[in-house]
Design a protein around this motif. Structure first.
Motif, PDB file in Angstrom:
ATOM      1  N   PRO A 129      11.113  39.116  34.496  1.00 24.61           N
ATOM      2  CA  PRO A 129      10.751  40.174  33.642  1.00 24.61           C
ATOM      3  C   PRO A 129      10.379  41.388  34.307  1.00 24.61           C
ATOM      4  N   ASP A 130      10.700  42.743  33.785  1.00 21.73           N
ATOM      5  CA  ASP A 130       9.952  43.762  34.224  1.00 21.73           C
ATOM      6  C   ASP A 130       8.670  43.619  33.844  1.00 21.73           C
ATOM      7  N   GLU A 131       7.746  44.381  34.653  1.00 22.15           N
ATOM      8  CA  GLU A 131       6.047  44.605  34.284  1.00 22.15           C
ATOM      9  C   GLU A 131       5.427  43.199  34.145  1.00 22.15           C
ATOM     10  N   PRO A 137      15.973  51.262  47.751  1.00 29.11           N
ATOM     11  CA  PRO A 137      16.612  50.661  46.564  1.00 29.11           C
ATOM     12  C   PRO A 137      15.727  49.263  46.219  1.00 29.11           C
ATOM     13  N   PHE A 138      15.335  48.637  47.432  1.00 33.00           N
ATOM     14  CA  PHE A 138      14.480  47.400  47.193  1.00 33.00           C
ATOM     15  C   PHE A 138      13.168  47.560  46.633  1.00 33.00           C
ATOM     16  N   VAL A 139      12.374  48.763  46.895  1.00 31.06           N
ATOM     17  CA  VAL A 139      11.328  49.315  46.431  1.00 31.06           C
ATOM     18  C   VAL A 139      11.344  49.494  45.037  1.00 31.06           C
ATOM     19  N   GLU A 140      12.599  50.480  44.567  1.00 29.54           N
ATOM     20  CA  GLU A 140      12.453  50.555  43.035  1.00 29.54           C
ATOM     21  C   GLU A 140      12.647  49.266  42.235  1.00 29.54           C
ATOM     22  N   MET A 141      13.544  48.102  42.910  1.00 30.03           N
ATOM     23  CA  MET A 141      13.364  47.032  42.125  1.00 30.03           C
ATOM     24  C   MET A 141      11.857  46.320  41.871  1.00 30.03           C
ATOM     25  N   LEU A 142      11.239  46.370  43.032  1.00 26.82           N
ATOM     26  CA  LEU A 142       9.921  45.675  43.097  1.00 26.82           C
ATOM     27  C   LEU A 142       9.000  46.387  42.069  1.00 26.82           C
ATOM     28  N   VAL A 143       8.833  47.855  42.129  1.00 27.83           N
ATOM     29  CA  VAL A 143       8.200  48.715  41.288  1.00 27.83           C
ATOM     30  C   VAL A 143       8.344  48.279  39.772  1.00 27.83           C
ATOM     31  N   LEU A 172       6.589  45.384  38.696  1.00 20.31           N
ATOM     32  CA  LEU A 172       4.907  45.403  38.611  1.00 20.31           C
ATOM     33  C   LEU A 172       4.471  45.499  37.242  1.00 20.31           C
ATOM     34  N   LYS A 173       3.533  45.013  36.854  1.00 19.50           N
ATOM     35  CA  LYS A 173       2.592  45.639  35.583  1.00 19.50           C
ATOM     36  C   LYS A 173       1.848  47.011  36.091  1.00 19.50           C
ATOM     37  N   TRP A 174       1.802  47.721  34.790  1.00 22.80           N
ATOM     38  CA  TRP A 174       1.056  48.993  35.049  1.00 22.80           C
ATOM     39  C   TRP A 174      -0.130  48.741  35.675  1.00 22.80           C
ATOM     40  N   ALA A 175      -0.498  49.415  37.016  1.00 20.90           N
ATOM     41  CA  ALA A 175      -1.823  49.058  37.861  1.00 20.90           C
ATOM     42  C   ALA A 175      -1.365  47.937  38.822  1.00 20.90           C
ATOM     43  N   GLY A 176      -0.303  47.356  38.467  1.00 17.36           N
ATOM     44  CA  GLY A 176      -0.135  46.291  39.446  1.00 17.36           C
ATOM     45  C   GLY A 176       0.124  46.644  40.973  1.00 17.36           C
ATOM     46  N   GLN A 177      -0.095  45.994  41.958  1.00 15.53           N
ATOM     47  CA  GLN A 177      -0.215  46.450  43.387  1.00 15.53           C
ATOM     48  C   GLN A 177       0.937  45.851  44.159  1.00 15.53           C
ATOM     49  N   LEU A 178       1.267  46.655  45.246  1.00 14.28           N
ATOM     50  CA  LEU A 178       2.579  46.412  46.130  1.00 14.28           C
ATOM     51  C   LEU A 178       1.748  46.268  47.353  1.00 14.28           C
ATOM     52  N   HIS A 179       1.556  45.136  47.995  1.00 15.55           N
ATOM     53  CA  HIS A 179       0.838  45.066  49.344  1.00 15.55           C
ATOM     54  C   HIS A 179       1.883  44.825  50.448  1.00 15.55           C
ATOM     55  N   VAL A 180       1.797  45.640  51.376  1.00 17.85           N
ATOM     56  CA  VAL A 180       2.695  45.206  52.691  1.00 17.85           C
ATOM     57  C   VAL A 180       1.986  45.394  53.751  1.00 17.85           C
ATOM     58  N   ALA A 181       1.847  44.320  54.628  1.00 19.53           N
ATOM     59  CA  ALA A 181       1.156  44.430  55.996  1.00 19.53           C
ATOM     60  C   ALA A 181       2.245  44.178  57.005  1.00 19.53           C
ATOM     61  N   THR A 182       1.903  44.938  58.022  1.00 22.19           N
ATOM     62  CA  THR A 182       2.793  44.730  59.331  1.00 22.19           C
ATOM     63  C   THR A 182       1.864  44.938  60.689  1.00 22.19           C
ATOM     64  N   ASP A 183       2.689  44.123  61.998  1.00 19.92           N
ATOM     65  CA  ASP A 183       1.893  44.432  63.090  1.00 19.92           C
ATOM     66  C   ASP A 183       2.749  45.399  64.131  1.00 19.92           C
ATOM     67  N   CYS A 184       3.806  45.947  63.231  1.00 16.90           N
ATOM     68  CA  CYS A 184       4.522  46.897  64.040  1.00 16.90           C
ATOM     69  C   CYS A 184       4.281  48.209  63.557  1.00 16.90           C
ATOM     70  N   GLU A 185       3.692  49.167  64.631  1.00 17.30           N
ATOM     71  CA  GLU A 185       3.448  50.445  64.138  1.00 17.30           C
ATOM     72  C   GLU A 185       4.390  51.328  63.735  1.00 17.30           C
ATOM     73  N   ASP A 186       5.623  51.356  64.481  1.00 17.48           N
ATOM     74  CA  ASP A 186       6.903  52.181  63.898  1.00 17.48           C
ATOM     75  C   ASP A 186       7.369  51.759  62.356  1.00 17.48           C
TER      76      ASP A 186
END
Length: 186
Positions: A75-77, A104-110, A113-127
């Motif tokens: 479900p959304d949110e 497009p994938f980020v739009e789906m993720l957002v 998320l609930k309001w004030a919900g967080q998207l956390h991404v981590a990578t070890d590739c600087e580029d």
């Protein structure tokens, strides 16, 4: 009314949990939260299931599926946080179109998320870190939770994995990006 009230727990979704070491650790430390992990690598799923059973974790579920298919059914949110740790960077320029973090994938993720919900991404590739940051910065419903260059310090809830510890010994950096869903223009 029957006098019963449903307890709504906070749900965290992790996409691509690998061997699940950090997902299990988070579920252990935060029993008040529910965790759903999505992975396509069957040995990683098996590892998580064995650990969750050994630790008697009741707040952790996993799915062997494509993340897009699972997201379409949620479900959304409905999500407190979405975690994507160390997605494949597809380092060759001709493969960048295969990178997971695309508009497009980020739009789906957002939308999940609930309001004030967080998207956390981590990578070890600087580029890839800069590419991800550029994609997330232009989403009107996302606000970076840090100032400055846009990268966050590793939140205490994200445990170091053995791969990350090995990378640190070799001098590799990790970039965390932490964005919260907000109303557009806020």
């Amino acid at each position: 009314r029957n006098g019963c009230s449903a307890v709504v727990r906070r749900l965290v979704l992790e996409i691509g949990f690998g061997d699940g070491e950090s997902l299990v650790a988070m579920a252990m430390v935060h029993p008040e939260m529910d965790y759903l992990g999505i992975e396509v690598h069957r040995p990683g799923i098996g590892h998580v299931l064995l650990r969750a059973e050994a630790l008697d974790l009741s707040n952790l579920r996993v799915m062997c599926s494509d993340a897009v298919e699972v997201l379409r059914q949620l479900p959304d949110e409905s999500l407190e946080r979405i975690q994507i740790f160390f997605p494949d960077p597809w380092p060759k320029a001709r493969h960048h179109k295969r990178r997971l973090i695309q508009p497009p994938f980020v739009e789906m993720l957002v939308s999940k998320l609930k309001w004030a919900g967080q998207l956390h991404v981590a990578t070890d590739c600087e580029d890839y870190a800069h590419s991800i940051l550029n994609v997330l910065r232009v989403v009107p419903e996302l606000a970076n939770v840090v100032d400055g260059d846009g990268f966050a310090a590793r939140p205490t809830y994200r445990p170091l994995t053995r791969f990350e510890r090995r990378g640190q010994r070799l001098g590799h950096e990790v970039w965390d990006m932490l964005f919260a869903r907000s109303q557009p223009g806020v």
